[in-house]
Write a protein that holds these residues in place. Sequence first.
Motif, PDB file in Angstrom:
ATOM      1  N   VAL A  97      -6.829  -4.673  -0.302  1.00  0.00           N
ATOM      2  CA  VAL A  97      -7.136  -2.511  -0.456  1.00  0.00           C
ATOM      3  C   VAL A  97      -6.060  -2.049   0.002  1.00  0.00           C
ATOM      4  O   VAL A  97      -5.806  -1.289  -1.056  1.00  0.00           O
ATOM      5  N   ARG A  98      -5.376  -2.802   0.883  1.00  0.00           N
ATOM      6  CA  ARG A  98      -3.929  -2.387   1.698  1.00  0.00           C
ATOM      7  C   ARG A  98      -2.624  -2.364   0.244  1.00  0.00           C
ATOM      8  O   ARG A  98      -2.037  -1.232   0.471  1.00  0.00           O
ATOM      9  N   ARG A 126      -2.738  -2.458  -2.472  1.00  0.00           N
ATOM     10  CA  ARG A 126      -3.482  -1.559  -3.943  1.00  0.00           C
ATOM     11  C   ARG A 126      -2.917   0.228  -3.732  1.00  0.00           C
ATOM     12  O   ARG A 126      -2.657   0.438  -4.355  1.00  0.00           O
ATOM     13  N   ARG A 127      -3.460   0.607  -2.385  1.00  0.00           N
ATOM     14  CA  ARG A 127      -3.464   1.658  -2.189  1.00  0.00           C
ATOM     15  C   ARG A 127      -1.765   1.839  -1.314  1.00  0.00           C
ATOM     16  O   ARG A 127      -1.641   2.795  -2.124  1.00  0.00           O
ATOM     17  N   ASP A 182       0.038   2.365  -5.400  1.00  0.00           N
ATOM     18  CA  ASP A 182      -0.581   3.226  -5.559  1.00  0.00           C
ATOM     19  C   ASP A 182       0.075   4.822  -5.432  1.00  0.00           C
ATOM     20  O   ASP A 182       1.024   5.579  -5.693  1.00  0.00           O
ATOM     21  N   SER A 183       0.044   4.865  -4.137  1.00  0.00           N
ATOM     22  CA  SER A 183       0.848   5.666  -3.505  1.00  0.00           C
ATOM     23  C   SER A 183       2.580   6.048  -3.448  1.00  0.00           C
ATOM     24  O   SER A 183       2.716   6.717  -3.757  1.00  0.00           O
ATOM     25  N   LYS A 200       2.576   7.358  -7.119  1.00  0.00           N
ATOM     26  CA  LYS A 200       2.295   9.069  -7.298  1.00  0.00           C
ATOM     27  C   LYS A 200       3.304   9.434  -6.473  1.00  0.00           C
ATOM     28  O   LYS A 200       3.824  11.609  -7.317  1.00  0.00           O
TER      29      LYS A 200
END
Length: 144
Positions: free
Chosen positions: A41-42, A44-45, A48-49, A52
């Motif tokens: 999860v970390r 992937r986040r 993604d960040s 962005k």
Amino acid sequence: MLNGTSNTALVAAGIAGTLFIGYCIYFDKKRRSDPMYKQRVRERRLRDSKAKKRGTIIAPDFKDVEAVQKFFFQEMQIGEELLSQGEIESALEHLAAAVAVCGQPHQLLQVLKQSIPAPIYNQLVKKIPAVTQQLSAHMEEDVE
């Protein structure tokens, strides 16, 4: 008044519902207790960040048809909005991503050719290979 078969059906439905909810709770707990879950999860986040911040497009899970369709419509909408605001370069990035994941890109390109000015369309056609390569690289990352 309820007869015996409808009572049995209601009881069976209640038991089935309870079993389904128990099944969901069990596997959610099992998923969350996985030692690698929080790390994935970390990661992937973080990915993604970073994407962005760079302004790149975050690709969907290509195994999920619904996610790809949602991504397609979202990219088309963002591209159209950016075009109307005059942000050509960003709009082309999003429209190229939509074309890259489209099931019938030639038909979509024909529609876009008729609806946007020729110089912008030519820029779009030139941008599609780079965006396709970027999305396929992201897909390969997901496989590993």
